[in-house]
Every structure is written in C-alpha cells, then in structure tokens.
Design a protein around this motif. Structure first.
Motif, PDB file in Angstrom:
ATOM      1  N   ALA A 199       8.993  -2.870  -3.003  1.00 53.54           N
ATOM      2  CA  ALA A 199       7.899  -2.874  -3.965  1.00 53.54           C
ATOM      3  C   ALA A 199       8.119  -2.180  -5.255  1.00 53.54           C
ATOM      4  N   GLU A 235       9.552  -4.541  -7.599  1.00 57.62           N
ATOM      5  CA  GLU A 235       8.476  -5.614  -7.959  1.00 57.62           C
ATOM      6  C   GLU A 235       7.371  -5.078  -8.690  1.00 57.62           C
ATOM      7  N   ALA A 236       7.223  -3.856  -8.689  1.00 54.83           N
ATOM      8  CA  ALA A 236       6.005  -3.107  -9.488  1.00 54.83           C
ATOM      9  C   ALA A 236       6.652  -2.802 -11.052  1.00 54.83           C
ATOM     10  N   ARG A 262       1.331  -1.928  -4.484  1.00 50.37           N
ATOM     11  CA  ARG A 262       0.614  -3.158  -4.603  1.00 50.37           C
ATOM     12  C   ARG A 262      -0.689  -3.095  -5.490  1.00 50.37           C
ATOM     13  N   LYS A 309       0.638   0.276  -0.061  1.00 52.52           N
ATOM     14  CA  LYS A 309      -0.791  -0.632  -0.413  1.00 52.52           C
ATOM     15  C   LYS A 309      -1.019  -0.029  -1.968  1.00 52.52           C
TER      16      LYS A 309
END
Length: 233
Positions: free
Chosen positions: A196, A199-200, A157, A154
């Motif tokens: 994640a 992607e971050a 993101r 969380k």
C-alpha cells in the motif's frame, strides 16, 4: 510536548493490552500501558520503564507507562511508547511550519468514511496529514507496523484517493526515538501495508519519516529519516 511527575520503575509483566505490573520503589504497582500494540521487544521483564502520573485520583491506575530504556550495543536507547505522543508532537511541528505555512490547521478531520489526524490548506490547496507512531526498531532501522493494522491500510488508501483528487497528502511516520538511520515498512509482519505504501507513493502521497528528541519527560520531533519502501524480506 512534556510530561510531569516522571517516575522510574522496573517492568515485571503485561497483564493485558492496557495494564502492566512494574516494580516501583520495591512494591508492585499496576499501571496503564499507553500503547495497545504488541511492543514485545520493549516490555521485557527487568527493563527500566518510565511512568507519568495520571493526575486523576479517581482512576484505578495512578500512573501511565510512557517509555522504556531498550538495551542496544554500547548502552540503552530511550523509546517513548505513548501512542498519543506522535499526534501531539506532530501538531506542534505542523503549527511551527514543519510542512511550510499552513492555513486553517485542524485536527481529527473526517473526509468521506475516513478520519485523518490533520487537515489544512496551503496556497488554496487542501492538505491532509495522517500520523503513525513508530516504536519498533532493530539495528538502527525503524519499522511500522509492529502488528497488522487494517485501520492503517484504510488511512493509506484514503490518502491515495485524496491525492488523485489534487490534495497534498502526507503520511507522517513519527519515530519515537533517536538513533535510527532508516525507516522501512514491516514487510515480514504485514506485506499488504508495504504494498500500500508503494502504491501510495506512486499516487503522489508524500511518505515522511521523522525522528524525535526523546527524554523521559519530553517528546519533540527533530529531523528527517531516510525512507526505503522496497520489500527487503
């Protein structure tokens, strides 16, 4: 950051996430474990552990378990495993200019439905920093997480969304030891977290890993560690 009233003991067993038994000067002592992660490679019967006095006479446990000597080739590596230490050390590092001059540095800042460890401004631009402590190491490679973390996903993101809105967003991995040469996501334990992070990074989130100068009574952020995010399973 510094601790006081450090004692050495031998680890016996972990009773639950929060309490362990140690051999302290020949007697069995129950202590508070300041890390709710698995720490299976650290909390091993017979390992030398380090305790800090709680300073609270009303508490059921007089000591906090804050560190361990982990056997490595040629000796041992001291690892701080206090889950509160990374934020305290990061706060000192940020205040000293670790990310450059920051204005209005604040801790525990809520943005939307997420709470981030630190926020500030830099040249009029908002800055958001999330800190993750890392105690898992093998063959000189540090990895995070040591157990699946929905909260960690969380936060990553949330940083991505803020980066897309123009903020400077930093995921700060504080490696609670010296002697590591590389940081990687723990792909084998939680591949979603590794994805994640990739992607971050594409979204503009800075992913920084820093090791620490650690002694039983001291934790201090020291220097950068190389980050490799690609899947290495």
């Amino acid at each position: 950051m510094r601790y006081s009233s450090i004692r050495e003991a031998a680890f016996i067993r972990r009773l639950n996430r929060f309490v362990a038994e140690v051999d302290l000067d020949g007697r069995i002592e129950r202590v508070h474990v300041k890390n709710t992660g698995r720490c299976a490679e650290l909390l091993v019967p017979g390992y030398r552990v380090y305790l800090a006095g709680s300073g609270n006479p009303a508490r059921k446990t007089a000591y906090d378990l804050i560190g361990v000597d982990k056997p490595v080739p040629g000796g041992t590596r001291y690892i701080n495993m206090d889950s509160m230490a990374p934020n305290r050390a990061a706060g000192e590092w940020l205040a000293a200019g670790g990310l450059g001059p920051l204005e209005d540095l604040r801790a525990e800042v809520t943005v939307g439905d997420s709470r981030f460890d630190f926020a500030a401004t830099q040249g009029g631009r908002p800055v958001y920093i999330e800190v993750k402590g890392c105690t898992l190491e093998s063959a000189g490679v540090a990895r995070f997480p040591d157990a699946p973390t929905l909260r960690g996903l969380k936060h990553v993101r949330g940083l991505m969304a803020l980066a897309k809105d123009g903020g400077r967003c930093v995921l700060l991995i504080v490696i609670q030891m010296k002697g590591v040469g590389l940081f990687r996501p723990n792909w084998a334990t939680q591949p979603e977290f590794g994805e994640a992070l990739l992607e971050a990074r594409r979204a503009g989130v800075e992913i920084l890993a820093l090791d620490c100068r650690t002694e039983p009574g001291i934790v201090e952020i020291d220097g950068p560690v190389e980050v490799a995010l690609e899947d290495d399973r």
